[in-house]
Scaffold this active site. Structure first.
Site, PDB file in Angstrom:
ATOM      1  N   ARG A  57     -17.645   9.794   1.526  1.00  0.00           N
ATOM      2  CA  ARG A  57     -18.808   9.007   1.110  1.00  0.00           C
ATOM      3  C   ARG A  57     -19.976   9.274   2.046  1.00  0.00           C
ATOM      4  NH1 ARG A  57     -15.739   3.555  -0.799  1.00  0.00           N
ATOM      5  NH2 ARG A  57     -14.236   4.353   0.685  1.00  0.00           N
ATOM      6  N   TYR A  66      -5.901 -11.689 -19.502  1.00  0.00           N
ATOM      7  CA  TYR A  66      -4.931 -12.613 -18.884  1.00  0.00           C
ATOM      8  C   TYR A  66      -5.545 -13.999 -18.696  1.00  0.00           C
ATOM      9  CZ  TYR A  66      -0.789  -9.820 -17.921  1.00  0.00           C
ATOM     10  OH  TYR A  66       0.387  -9.114 -18.063  1.00  0.00           O
ATOM     11  N   TYR A  89     -12.392   6.850 -12.460  1.00  0.00           N
ATOM     12  CA  TYR A  89     -12.610   5.649 -11.633  1.00  0.00           C
ATOM     13  C   TYR A  89     -13.322   4.571 -12.442  1.00  0.00           C
ATOM     14  CZ  TYR A  89     -13.939   2.894  -7.509  1.00  0.00           C
ATOM     15  OH  TYR A  89     -14.106   1.890  -6.576  1.00  0.00           O
ATOM     16  N   ASN A 139       0.450  -4.731 -13.316  1.00  0.00           N
ATOM     17  CA  ASN A 139       1.545  -5.203 -12.454  1.00  0.00           C
ATOM     18  C   ASN A 139       1.096  -6.353 -11.552  1.00  0.00           C
ATOM     19  OD1 ASN A 139       3.293  -3.324 -13.538  1.00  0.00           O
ATOM     20  ND2 ASN A 139       2.972  -1.811 -11.905  1.00  0.00           N
ATOM     21  N   ASP A 151       0.863  -1.182   0.000  1.00  0.00           N
ATOM     22  CA  ASP A 151       0.000   0.000   0.000  1.00  0.00           C
ATOM     23  C   ASP A 151       0.900   1.233   0.000  1.00  0.00           C
ATOM     24  OD1 ASP A 151      -1.999   2.027   0.825  1.00  0.00           O
ATOM     25  OD2 ASP A 151      -3.239   0.287   1.347  1.00  0.00           O
ATOM     26  N   LYS A 208     -11.666   1.005 -13.724  1.00  0.00           N
ATOM     27  CA  LYS A 208     -12.161  -0.291 -13.249  1.00  0.00           C
ATOM     28  C   LYS A 208     -12.650  -1.151 -14.422  1.00  0.00           C
ATOM     29  CE  LYS A 208     -11.606   0.050  -8.714  1.00  0.00           C
ATOM     30  NZ  LYS A 208     -10.761  -0.892  -7.940  1.00  0.00           N
ATOM     31  N   THR A 235      -4.593   6.735   0.273  1.00  0.00           N
ATOM     32  CA  THR A 235      -5.864   6.838   1.005  1.00  0.00           C
ATOM     33  C   THR A 235      -5.940   5.792   2.127  1.00  0.00           C
ATOM     34  OG1 THR A 235      -7.009   5.460  -0.634  1.00  0.00           O
ATOM     35  CG2 THR A 235      -7.221   7.850  -0.880  1.00  0.00           C
TER      36      THR A 235
HETATM   37  N1  UDP Z   1     -24.179  12.009  -0.916  1.00  0.00           N
HETATM   38  C1  UDP Z   1     -24.918  12.932  -0.173  1.00  0.00           C
HETATM   39  N2  UDP Z   1     -24.268  13.613   0.818  1.00  0.00           N
HETATM   40  C2  UDP Z   1     -22.971  13.414   1.135  1.00  0.00           C
HETATM   41  C3  UDP Z   1     -22.236  12.466   0.375  1.00  0.00           C
HETATM   42  C4  UDP Z   1     -22.868  11.784  -0.638  1.00  0.00           C
HETATM   43  O1  UDP Z   1     -26.114  13.137  -0.406  1.00  0.00           O
HETATM   44  O2  UDP Z   1     -22.480  14.072   2.068  1.00  0.00           O
HETATM   45  C5  UDP Z   1     -24.889  11.248  -1.972  1.00  0.00           C
HETATM   46  C6  UDP Z   1     -24.169  11.220  -3.310  1.00  0.00           C
HETATM   47  O3  UDP Z   1     -24.523  12.339  -4.095  1.00  0.00           O
HETATM   48  C7  UDP Z   1     -24.689   9.923  -3.884  1.00  0.00           C
HETATM   49  C8  UDP Z   1     -24.879   9.020  -2.666  1.00  0.00           C
HETATM   50  O4  UDP Z   1     -24.955   9.909  -1.549  1.00  0.00           O
HETATM   51  O5  UDP Z   1     -25.946  10.113  -4.514  1.00  0.00           O
HETATM   52  C9  UDP Z   1     -23.759   8.050  -2.445  1.00  0.00           C
HETATM   53  O6  UDP Z   1     -22.564   8.769  -2.535  1.00  0.00           O
HETATM   54  P1  UDP Z   1     -21.147   8.145  -2.141  1.00  0.00           P
HETATM   55  O7  UDP Z   1     -20.132   9.224  -2.331  1.00  0.00           O
HETATM   56  O8  UDP Z   1     -21.212   7.495  -0.819  1.00  0.00           O
HETATM   57  O9  UDP Z   1     -20.873   6.965  -3.164  1.00  0.00           O
HETATM   58  P2  UDP Z   1     -21.265   6.637  -4.682  1.00  0.00           P
HETATM   59  O10 UDP Z   1     -22.284   5.575  -4.568  1.00  0.00           O
HETATM   60  O11 UDP Z   1     -21.821   7.864  -5.363  1.00  0.00           O
HETATM   61  O12 UDP Z   1     -19.991   6.193  -5.276  1.00  0.00           O
END
Ligand code: UDP
Length: 310
Positions: free
Chosen positions: A187, A160, A146, A100, A32, A150, A36
């Site tokens: 999140r 592979y 992202y 890698n 790591d 992915k 993050t």
């Molecule tokens: N979200 C929100 N308030 C926050 C953070 C996220 O309303 O403080 C919403 C975001 O717009 C999305 C959902 O919650 O619709 C999930 O967001 P997150 O960033 O957790 O992950 P995502 O599923 O979008 O990758």
């Protein structure tokens, strides 16, 4: 017993996966770069005889001496604010990092597993999402660093598998929460819990009608191990199929924490998926896996963690 390399092993999911593998007697080499991930997530393993930590960017180089039975590629910024702040590193770890990690698995004759994501479905037009849905991703939008990294990681993993005969597993991870999320992760679950515990306003992006399906980390990691041990290549959705609106999540967080926080609305980020829920028929049928921790219980456990780690 196996000797297993986990990239991103100091991250939220990687560190829980590390714990689970050590508990069953595997040896774990965690690689790591701590961009993050956090030392605190693996601090309790310092003296563990089966655990080794290597601080290294797997996008640059990945080699490990001795026999290796499995390589699990879990390194990547994963929260939207993290990958939006590190778009090039995110593209590199999904592409060069996966290359890698695959190279290491091939050289060692090891099984390979890649952490993919529900983001490969983009803003999905098929609901709930089955693994045979190809997705609705904006290839040049802000989230593409992202999503497309992915998607590339799945593509090179299958190349592979087909070209070299490498045994591979692809797990598509849906929204997961629990202890060891960073308080500043950005999140929704960590934001809401941290805000509620501090009495700060709870920030709903948009009107809160968008949905997500939240899986507690212990359930999620049990799914990873079931897939790793199976003969299923995948991709395999691992997530909790119980769907909530973000407004419902906010209400539940306020209730569980007993918070007096008010709810405020902020602009919805660009390309934010309107709905997300995994179809887990394949995981149920092929792995005998399904989640058991309900959101209310999982949120209470996670709130406890944030109380202790404020
Ligand atoms: N979200 C929100 N308030 C926050 C953070 C996220 O309303 O403080 C919403 C975001 O717009 C999305 C959902 O919650 O619709 C999930 O967001 P997150 O960033 O957790 O992950 P995502 O599923 O979008 O990758």
């Amino acid at each position: 017993m196996a000797r297993i390399v986990i990239t991103g092993g100091a991250g939220f999911l990687g560190s829980h996966l590390t714990d689970r593998l050590l508990d069953r007697g595997d040896e774990v080499i965690c690689v790591d770069n701590l961009v993050t991930g956090r030392r605190a997530n693996i601090a309790h393993l310092g003296e563990h005889p089966g655990f080794t930590f290597v601080e290294q960017d797997v996008s640059e180089h990945l080699d490990v001496a001795g026999a290796v039975e499995a390589v699990l590629h879990f390194a990547s910024p994963a929260s939207p604010p993290a990958y939006l702040g590190l778009p090039i590193a995110t593209l590199k770890v999904g592409s060069l990092g996966t290359h890698n990690a695959l190279g290491l698995a091939l050289a060692k004759g090891a099984r390979f597993m890649v952490a993919s994501t529900s983001e490969v479905y983009g803003d999905p037009l098929v609901h709930p999402q089955t693994e045979d849905y190809w997705g609705n991703v904006n290839p040049i939008g802000p989230r593409s660093c992202y999503d497309e990294a992915k998607r590339f990681s799945e593509a090179i993993t299958m190349a592979y598998h087909r070209h070299h005969g490498l045994p591979v597993r692809i797990v598509r991870i849906f929204n997961t929460y629990g202890p060891r999320m960073r308080p500043d992760d950005g999140r929704v679950v960590s934001n809401f819990l941290v805000q509620a515990l501090a009495g700060d306003p709870i920030t709903i992006y948009g009107d809160g009608s968008q949905t997500r399906s939240f899986c507690y980390v212990d359930d999620e990691v049990r799914g990873f191990v079931a897939l790793l041990d199976s003969d299923l290549v995948g991709p395999c959705n691992i997530g909790n199929p119980t769907e909530f609106t973000i407004a419902e999540l906010a209400e539940l967080v306020v209730e569980i924490t007993g918070s007096s926080s008010e709810v405020v609305h902020r602009p919805l980020p660009q390309d934010d998926p309107t709905q997300r829920r995994p179809d887990i028929t394949q995981a149920r049928d092929r792995l005998g896996w399904e989640p058991t921790v309900e959101l209310r219980e999982g949120l209470a456990r996670t709130a406890e963690y944030f109380r202790d780690h404020a």
